[in-house]
Write a protein that holds these residues in place. Structure first.
Motif: not given
Lengths: 147, 103
Positions: B24, B36-37, B50-51, B40-41, B44-48
Motif C-alpha cells: 500500500i 481504492f479499486r 485492503l480496508s 486493490r487490483d 492484488e488483495v481482497s477488498d476486506s
C-alpha cells in the motif's frame, strides 16, 4: 508473499509495486511522446501536403484525440500523478504553450503563399517541430519521474 | 546478516514492514493518489484485507482517506500524508543501508 520479508525482498517488492502503480502515468507519458511525434507529420500534411493527405491527417487526428480522451478519463478515475496533473492543467505552461504554438502554426499556414519557396517550407517545418516541443517536455517530465 | 545489519533492522518501521501495508505504502508513494479499486487490483488483495490495513495506516497518520461521489457512484481516494511519505522514505533508506551492509 512471505510474511517475513528480508530487506532484499522488501526492496524488490517495492520496485514491482511502484512499476504497476505508475502504469497509468507512464502510459500518459508515452502517449504524449507519440502525440509529439505524430504532430509533426500532421502539421506538415495540413500545410504542405496534397488534399488527400489533409483528409487523412484530420481523420487520424480525430481517432487519436477520441482514444486519448477516453483513456485519459478512465485513468483519471483510477490514479492521479503529480506530474500528469501539472501537465494537464488548462492554464499550465504545457497547455498554454501548446495552444500558442498551434495558433502560430495556423496563422503561418494561412499566410503561406500557394506555392511556397524554400524559406517558407523551412519555416513551416520549424514551426511544426516547435508545436511538438511542449508535448515532448510533458512526456519527459512524466517519464523521468520513474523511480 | 552482520551485527551492524541486525542493529539497523530495529530501525525498520514495523507498521510498514508487513507485506500488504508495504504494498500500500509503495503504491501510494508512486501514484501520489489512488482510487481504492485501482489500489486493490494493483497490489492484488481482497477488498476486506485492503480496508483492514488502510484503517491501520490511517490511524497511524500515514494514509489519508477521501470519500467523494462521482455522480451517484462513491469513490474512495487514498494518498500518503506528509508523515506517511517521510516514514516510507526513512523505511526505504534503512532497507538500502541494510542491503548495502550485507556481505
Amino acid at each position: 508473499m512471505r510474511e517475513h520479508l528480508t530487506p532484499e525482498d522488501a526492496l524488490r517488492h517495492i520496485g514491482d509495486v511502484e512499476r504497476r502503480a505508475r502504469r497509468p502515468a507512464r502510459t500518459t507519458g508515452l502517449i504524449l511522446l507519440v502525440m509529439g511525434v505524430a504532430n509533426i507529420p500532421y502539421w506538415l500534411a495540413m500545410s504542405l501536403g496534397p488534399d488527400w493527405s489533409k483528409y487523412a491527417a484530420m481523420i487520424s487526428w480525430f481517432i487519436m484525440t477520441t482514444f486519448i480522451l477516453v483513456l485519459g478519463h478512465r485513468w483519471s478515475q483510477q490514479a492521479q500523478d503529480r506530474e500528469v496533473t501539472w501537465i494537464n492543467r488548462p492554464t499550465g505552461p504545457v497547455t498554454a504553450t501548446t495552444l500558442v504554438m498551434t495558433a502560430v502554426m495556423v496563422v503561418g499556414t494561412f499566410l503561406m503563399p500557394e506555392h511556397p519557396g524554400a524559406g517558407w517550407i523551412t519555416l513551416i517545418v520549424a514551426l511544426a517541430v516547435c508545436t511538438s516541443l511542449p508535448m515532448f517536455y510533458g512526456a519527459w517530465r512524466i517519464l523521468r519521474a520513474e523511480r | 546478516m552482520s551485527g551492524n545489519g541486525s542493529h539497523l533492522r530495529h530501525q525498520l518501521d514495523d507498521l510498514i514492514h508487513a507485506p500488504v501495508r508495504l504494498s500500500i505504502m509503495a503504491a501510494l508513494a508512486a501514484a501520489d493518489k489512488a482510487e481504492f479499486r485501482f489500489l486493490r487490483d494493483t497490489i492484488e488483495v481482497s477488498d476486506s484485507l485492503l480496508s483492514k490495513h488502510i484503517i491501520t495506516l490511517e490511524e497511524a497518520g500515514y494514509v489519508e482517506v477521501e470519500k467523494v461521489f462521482v455522480g451517484k457512484r462513491p469513490r474512495t481516494w487514498l494518498s500518503l500524508t506528509d508523515v506517511g511519505r517521510r516514514a516510507f522514505q526513512d523505511y526505504v533508506s534503512v532497507l538500502k543501508r541494510l542491503t548495502e551492509g550485507s556481505p
